[in-house]
Write an enzyme that holds these catalytic residues in place. Structure first.
Site, PDB file in Angstrom:
ATOM      1  N   LEU A 271      29.863  -9.953  19.951  1.00 46.45           N
ATOM      2  CA  LEU A 271      28.405  -9.900  20.070  1.00 46.45           C
ATOM      3  C   LEU A 271      27.787 -10.557  18.841  1.00 46.45           C
ATOM      4  O   LEU A 271      28.230 -10.311  17.720  1.00 46.45           O
ATOM      5  CB  LEU A 271      27.948  -8.428  20.122  1.00 46.45           C
ATOM      6  CG  LEU A 271      26.423  -8.197  20.165  1.00 46.45           C
ATOM      7  CD1 LEU A 271      25.882  -8.516  21.570  1.00 46.45           C
ATOM      8  CD2 LEU A 271      26.075  -6.749  19.804  1.00 46.45           C
TER       9      LEU A 271
ATOM     10  N   ASP B 155       9.393  -0.969  19.722  1.00 49.06           N
ATOM     11  CA  ASP B 155       8.052  -0.510  19.351  1.00 49.06           C
ATOM     12  C   ASP B 155       7.876   0.975  19.653  1.00 49.06           C
ATOM     13  O   ASP B 155       8.548   1.528  20.530  1.00 49.06           O
ATOM     14  CB  ASP B 155       7.010  -1.344  20.124  1.00 49.06           C
ATOM     15  CG  ASP B 155       5.615  -1.192  19.545  1.00 49.06           C
ATOM     16  OD1 ASP B 155       5.494  -0.914  18.333  1.00 49.06           O
ATOM     17  OD2 ASP B 155       4.636  -1.349  20.300  1.00 49.06           O
TER      18      ASP B 155
ATOM     19  N   SER C 143       7.768  -7.939  11.856  1.00 49.89           N
ATOM     20  CA  SER C 143       7.076  -9.191  12.155  1.00 49.89           C
ATOM     21  C   SER C 143       6.327  -9.684  10.923  1.00 49.89           C
ATOM     22  O   SER C 143       6.002  -8.898  10.025  1.00 49.89           O
ATOM     23  CB  SER C 143       6.097  -8.995  13.317  1.00 49.89           C
ATOM     24  OG  SER C 143       4.897  -8.400  12.862  1.00 49.89           O
TER      25      SER C 143
ATOM     26  N   HIS D 284      10.360   5.640  11.824  1.00 47.39           N
ATOM     27  CA  HIS D 284      11.186   4.470  11.510  1.00 47.39           C
ATOM     28  C   HIS D 284      12.635   4.882  11.235  1.00 47.39           C
ATOM     29  O   HIS D 284      13.566   4.187  11.627  1.00 47.39           O
ATOM     30  CB  HIS D 284      10.604   3.706  10.313  1.00 47.39           C
ATOM     31  CG  HIS D 284       9.242   3.123  10.590  1.00 47.39           C
ATOM     32  ND1 HIS D 284       8.970   2.410  11.744  1.00 47.39           N
ATOM     33  CD2 HIS D 284       8.081   3.147   9.891  1.00 47.39           C
ATOM     34  CE1 HIS D 284       7.700   2.022  11.722  1.00 47.39           C
ATOM     35  NE2 HIS D 284       7.132   2.468  10.614  1.00 47.39           N
TER      36      HIS D 284
ATOM     37  N   ARG E 247       2.953  -6.665  25.750  1.00 42.42           N
ATOM     38  CA  ARG E 247       2.657  -7.935  25.082  1.00 42.42           C
ATOM     39  C   ARG E 247       3.866  -8.370  24.274  1.00 42.42           C
ATOM     40  O   ARG E 247       4.788  -7.590  24.035  1.00 42.42           O
ATOM     41  CB  ARG E 247       1.421  -7.800  24.195  1.00 42.42           C
ATOM     42  CG  ARG E 247       1.483  -6.672  23.182  1.00 42.42           C
ATOM     43  CD  ARG E 247       0.234  -6.635  22.295  1.00 42.42           C
ATOM     44  NE  ARG E 247       0.230  -5.465  21.446  1.00 42.42           N
ATOM     45  CZ  ARG E 247      -0.563  -4.395  21.622  1.00 42.42           C
ATOM     46  NH1 ARG E 247      -1.425  -4.357  22.619  1.00 42.42           N
ATOM     47  NH2 ARG E 247      -0.492  -3.363  20.792  1.00 42.42           N
TER      48      ARG E 247
ATOM     49  N   ARG F 245      10.651  -4.340  25.960  1.00 41.33           N
ATOM     50  CA  ARG F 245       9.753  -3.793  24.941  1.00 41.33           C
ATOM     51  C   ARG F 245       9.577  -2.312  25.214  1.00 41.33           C
ATOM     52  O   ARG F 245       9.140  -1.927  26.306  1.00 41.33           O
ATOM     53  CB  ARG F 245       8.386  -4.480  24.941  1.00 41.33           C
ATOM     54  CG  ARG F 245       7.470  -3.895  23.834  1.00 41.33           C
ATOM     55  CD  ARG F 245       6.161  -4.630  23.664  1.00 41.33           C
ATOM     56  NE  ARG F 245       5.446  -4.084  22.507  1.00 41.33           N
ATOM     57  CZ  ARG F 245       4.746  -4.797  21.638  1.00 41.33           C
ATOM     58  NH1 ARG F 245       4.628  -6.095  21.785  1.00 41.33           N
ATOM     59  NH2 ARG F 245       4.149  -4.213  20.621  1.00 41.33           N
TER      60      ARG F 245
HETATM   61  C1  IPE Z   1       5.928  -5.721  17.182  1.00 33.55           C
HETATM   62  O1  IPE Z   1       5.320  -4.492  17.167  1.00 33.55           O
HETATM   63  C2  IPE Z   1       6.779  -5.888  15.955  1.00 33.55           C
HETATM   64  C3  IPE Z   1       8.002  -5.094  15.909  1.00 33.55           C
HETATM   65  C4  IPE Z   1       8.419  -4.239  16.805  1.00 33.55           C
HETATM   66  C5  IPE Z   1       8.814  -5.302  14.739  1.00 33.55           C
HETATM   67  P1  IPE Z   1       3.863  -4.267  16.568  1.00 33.55           P
HETATM   68  O2  IPE Z   1       3.602  -2.814  16.659  1.00 33.55           O
HETATM   69  O3  IPE Z   1       3.760  -4.888  15.223  1.00 33.55           O
HETATM   70  O4  IPE Z   1       2.948  -5.100  17.571  1.00 33.55           O
HETATM   71  P2  IPE Z   1       1.425  -4.902  17.983  1.00 33.55           P
HETATM   72  O5  IPE Z   1       0.646  -4.801  16.689  1.00 33.55           O
HETATM   73  O6  IPE Z   1       1.349  -3.645  18.762  1.00 33.55           O
HETATM   74  O7  IPE Z   1       1.100  -6.097  18.809  1.00 33.55           O
HETATM   75  C1  IPE Z   2       7.832  -0.491  15.649  1.00 28.68           C
HETATM   76  O1  IPE Z   2       7.100   0.674  15.655  1.00 28.68           O
HETATM   77  C2  IPE Z   2       8.440  -0.796  14.317  1.00 28.68           C
HETATM   78  C3  IPE Z   2       7.766  -1.876  13.603  1.00 28.68           C
HETATM   79  C4  IPE Z   2       6.718  -2.538  14.001  1.00 28.68           C
HETATM   80  C5  IPE Z   2       8.326  -2.252  12.341  1.00 28.68           C
HETATM   81  P1  IPE Z   2       5.603   0.755  15.162  1.00 28.68           P
HETATM   82  O2  IPE Z   2       5.599   1.058  13.713  1.00 28.68           O
HETATM   83  O3  IPE Z   2       4.825  -0.451  15.554  1.00 28.68           O
HETATM   84  O4  IPE Z   2       5.118   2.015  15.967  1.00 28.68           O
HETATM   85  P2  IPE Z   2       3.738   2.192  16.729  1.00 28.68           P
HETATM   86  O5  IPE Z   2       3.590   1.023  17.642  1.00 28.68           O
HETATM   87  O6  IPE Z   2       2.685   2.230  15.662  1.00 28.68           O
HETATM   88  O7  IPE Z   2       3.900   3.476  17.444  1.00 28.68           O
HETATM   89 MG    MG Z   3       3.757  -0.962  17.197  1.00 27.58          MG
END
Ligand code: IPE
Ligand code: IPE
Ligand code: MG
Length: 239
Positions: free
Chosen positions: A120, A8, A54, A25, A187, A181
């Site tokens: 792995l 994340d 997700s 990304h 979370r 995480r």
């Molecule tokens: C969780 O991150 C999903 C992935 C890392 C793929 P999110 O950014 O979607 O989760 P929330 O919205 O902060 O809970």
């Molecule tokens: C995680 O990073 C990647 C995915 C959820 C696909 P985010 O895109 O959720 O990045 P933040 O949490 O908004 O910084």
């Molecule tokens: Mg996120």
């Protein structure tokens, strides 16, 4: 051991630098390569599950969803040869019915081409929701019961296999030992809820694009300093 990572913080990493979220990304995808190689080198790790997309991420703007799908597609194409070379078996878990046909073909090819990998197992969770997986397993097992003689552990293993099947996993589900995480949030965001029953949780503030091999090794070191009890008492107390 099985390590799972919620990767994340890509979007915030980019925004802090005045860049588009997609730049975060792309930077995140480069880190995936490095961490997979570090995990493949580390003898302690035999399974690595990465949360890539997700089921709730479909609610993001379509341009962002497209970027994520394109990066996933590119990752599979560019990594398969290296995965074979490094003994990495790639599996995708999650729903497939909402991914494009060509992506599903690519997933199947990647799984077949890397099936012999022994060092792995890399699981990439795409269109993944733990609650959806548990619910689908429960619905599918309405007429299918564990053996009468099974104890609670065996029943849990039996159900874990059904959950794995509900996410199209090739192997059985395995308990997560360490869940990391990045990005500062504390979370689970619907990731591996069943498999993390006794996982050690580690939340790191760094955004995923800033995470690296040192951070990964530090996380494994932290895991080894923890005392897992599984509801019992530590050896020193129980004698
Ligand atoms: C969780 O991150 C999903 C992935 C890392 C793929 P999110 O950014 O979607 O989760 P929330 O919205 O902060 O809970
Ligand atoms: C995680 O990073 C990647 C995915 C959820 C696909 P985010 O895109 O959720 O990045 P933040 O949490 O908004 O910084
Ligand atoms: Mg996120």
């Amino acid at each position: 051991m099985h390590v799972a990572i919620i990767m994340d913080g890509n979007g915030r990493w980019a925004q802090k630098r005045g860049l588009e979220r997609s730049a975060g990304h792309r930077a995140g995808a480069r880190v995936v390569r490095r961490i997979v190689e570090a995990a493949a080198r580390d003898e302690r790790v035999d399974m690595l599950t990465l949360y890539a997309f997700s089921s709730d991420n479909w609610s993001r703007p379509s341009a962002e969803v497209e970027t994520l799908m394109r990066l996933f597609n590119r990752y599979l194409r560019s990594e398969v040869a290296r995965a074979v070379e490094n003994g990495v078996r790639i599996e995708i878990i999650g729903r497939r019915d909402r991914l494009g046909d060509s992506l599903v073909d690519l997933i199947e090819q990647t799984e077949n081409m890397t099936a012999a990998g022994q060092r792995l197992t890399l699981r990439l969770a795409v269109d993944y929701s733990a609650r959806d997986a548990i619910l689908r397993a429960a619905l599918a097992t309405a007429d299918d019961q564990p053996p009468e003689s099974a104890d609670r552990t065996q029943r849990a293993e039996w159900f874990a296999q059904r959950i794995a099947a509900a996410t199209n996993a090739v192997d059985d589900g395995s308990c997560v030992d360490l869940l990391i995480r990045t990005g500062g949030e504390k979370r689970l965001s619907d990731f591996l809820l069943w498999e993390c029953a006794y996982a050690e949780l580690l939340f790191v503030d760094e955004s995923w694009p800033d995470f690296d091999e040192q951070g990964f090794e530090a996380a494994l070191g932290e895991f080894q300093r923890r005392t897992r009890r599984f509801g019992g008492l530590p050896d020193a107390v129980s004698g």
